[in-house]
Design an enzyme around this catalytic site. Structure first.
Site, PDB file in Angstrom:
ATOM      1  CE  LYS A 115      -3.527   2.304   2.794  1.00 28.29           C
ATOM      2  NZ  LYS A 115      -4.425   2.147   3.962  1.00 28.29           N
ATOM      3  CE  LYS A 173      -5.921   1.994  -0.226  1.00 32.61           C
ATOM      4  NZ  LYS A 173      -6.370   2.037   1.139  1.00 32.61           N
TER       5      LYS A 173
HETATM    6  C1  PBG Z   1      -7.548   3.084   5.854  1.00 31.36           C
HETATM    7  C2  PBG Z   1      -7.830   3.007   4.402  1.00 31.36           C
HETATM    8  C3  PBG Z   1      -7.659   3.988   3.423  1.00 31.36           C
HETATM    9  C4  PBG Z   1      -8.164   3.466   2.245  1.00 31.36           C
HETATM   10  C5  PBG Z   1      -8.616   2.193   2.527  1.00 31.36           C
HETATM   11  N1  PBG Z   1      -8.378   1.916   3.852  1.00 31.36           N
HETATM   12  C6  PBG Z   1      -7.146   5.362   3.515  1.00 31.36           C
HETATM   13  C7  PBG Z   1      -5.765   5.647   3.881  1.00 31.36           C
HETATM   14  O1  PBG Z   1      -4.904   4.784   4.012  1.00 31.36           O
HETATM   15  O2  PBG Z   1      -5.542   6.831   4.094  1.00 31.36           O
HETATM   16  C8  PBG Z   1      -8.223   4.197   0.927  1.00 31.36           C
HETATM   17  C9  PBG Z   1      -9.288   3.742   0.019  1.00 31.36           C
HETATM   18  C10 PBG Z   1      -9.622   4.663  -1.094  1.00 31.36           C
HETATM   19  O3  PBG Z   1      -9.006   5.738  -1.303  1.00 31.36           O
HETATM   20  O4  PBG Z   1     -10.558   4.331  -1.817  1.00 31.36           O
HETATM   21  N2  PBG Z   1      -6.267   2.816   6.261  1.00 31.36           N
HETATM   22 ZN    ZN Z   2      -5.859   3.581   8.454  1.00 28.11          ZN
END
Ligand code: PBG
Ligand code: ZN
Length: 328
Positions: A198, A251
């Site tokens: 991520k 992601k």
């Molecule tokens: C929480 C999380 C996030 C997303 C999914 N789970 C946000 C982040 O890490 O700030 C992002 C999903 C999206 O942008 O559609 N940790």
């Molecule tokens: Zn988070």
């Protein structure tokens, strides 16, 4: 060599379906679902046109609709009424996600339920876990003290009936900790879909508005991956595979197709998350009449499949299910 070799022969109209290398299938799409404890009715999310926050007692009709459409699973995010330093609402047996999971499990038994395991919607800091002074003195996310929190959240989701828990906090050791916590609590059949690669992406902006999870201070760059680093992203997924993840995730998706292709080589099922910013950019351009929404959305999804993703988490899930149905 030309003219004996003519690539266009493969592209003759009746030949096209025969030679399609990849396919989009509705059952491999996963729809995110926002459940908001403070909402009285389905509330549109301004930064993500077409997406809503649902009150916990209104998730069943939505889940039933997604199930009827043939969507493979829902991914549940919660917006609690109260936030605190410890994210205590995140592991409350009566928390917003736990309620939603129990309702869907009971009324839509065939639908697979995935829950997002993180604390940023539940902490008053907006950080993904427990915050404190780190080695260089600044306030930051504390790794090991946050692991126990993730265990508790994951176990409470499993107890409510989640099939798959999806930790998204990018803590070191999160998969191992959650696996141990689930097994100790008797949930050895609950799967872990790790947000294993991520990135610290600006494409999460619309989501943070939707889930009210923006950082109140600092950012997430000490735990999410630098977008410049593909090999580091591969190593993150490799590590999570070693800790017992059942499914890996990359992601965002569309700008990280190289990472999807690399992670696929680890042999585990791979999910890709087409995040909020990817969705909202396509929506916005389409709304302006600049692009053909359906064509661009489907192209973005097939590109993610071509790169090597098995599953795609996408806000287009329900639309795509309809488009695929119409095309069949
Ligand atoms: C929480 C999380 C996030 C997303 C999914 N789970 C946000 C982040 O890490 O700030 C992002 C999903 C999206 O942008 O559609 N940790
Ligand atoms: Zn988070």
């Amino acid at each position: 060599m030309y003219p004996q070799k003519r690539m266009r022969r493969l592209r003759r109209r009746r030949m096209l379906p025969l030679f399609a290398e990849h396919h989009l299938r509705t059952e491999q799409l996963i729809a995110p679902l926002f459940v908001d404890e403070t909402a009285r009715e389905p509330t549109p999310i301004p930064s993500m046109p077409g997406q809503f926050r649902y009150p916990p007692d209104e998730v069943v009709p939505v889940a039933a609709r997604l199930d009827r459409a043939g969507i493979g699973a829902v991914l549940i995010f919660g917006i609690p009424a109260d936030k605190d330093r410890e994210a205590s609402a995140a592991y409350d047996e009566n928390g917003v996600v736990q309620q939603a999971v129990r309702r869907i499990r009971k009324s839509v038994p065939e639908l697979a339920i995935i829950t997002d395991v993180c604390a940023c919607e539940y902490t008053d800091t907006g950080q993904c876990g427990i915050v404190g002074p780190c080695a260089d003195g600044c306030m930051d996310l504390l790794n090991d003290p946050s692991l126990e929190l993730m265990q508790r959240i994951a176990v409470s989701h499993a107890r409510a009936g989640a099939d798959i828990v999806a930790p998204s906090c990018m803590l070191d050791g999160m998969v191992q900790a959650i696996r141990a916590g689930l097994d100790d609590a008797g949930f050895c059949e609950t799967l872990i879909l790790s947000y294993s690669s991520k990135f610290a992406s600006a494409l999460y902006g619309p989501f943070r508005e939707a889930a009210d999870s923006a950082c109140r201070f600092g950012d997430r760059k000490s735990y999410q991956i630098n977008p410049a680093n593909g090999r580091e992203a591969f190593r993150e997924s490799l590590t999570d595979a070693g800790e017992g993840a059942d499914v890996l995730m990359v992601k965002p998706a569309g700008m990280y197709l190289d990472v999807i292709a690399a992670v696929r080589e680890l042999g585990l099922p791979v999910a890709a998350y087409q995040v909020s910013g990817e969705y909202s950019m396509i929506r916005a351009a389409a709304k302006n009449g600049w692009i053909d929404e359906r064509a661009v959305a489907l192209e973005s999804l097939i590109a993610i499949r071509r790169a090597g993703a098995d599953l795609i988490i996408t806000y287009f899930a329900e639309d795509a299910a309809r488009w695929l149905q119409e095309a069949a």
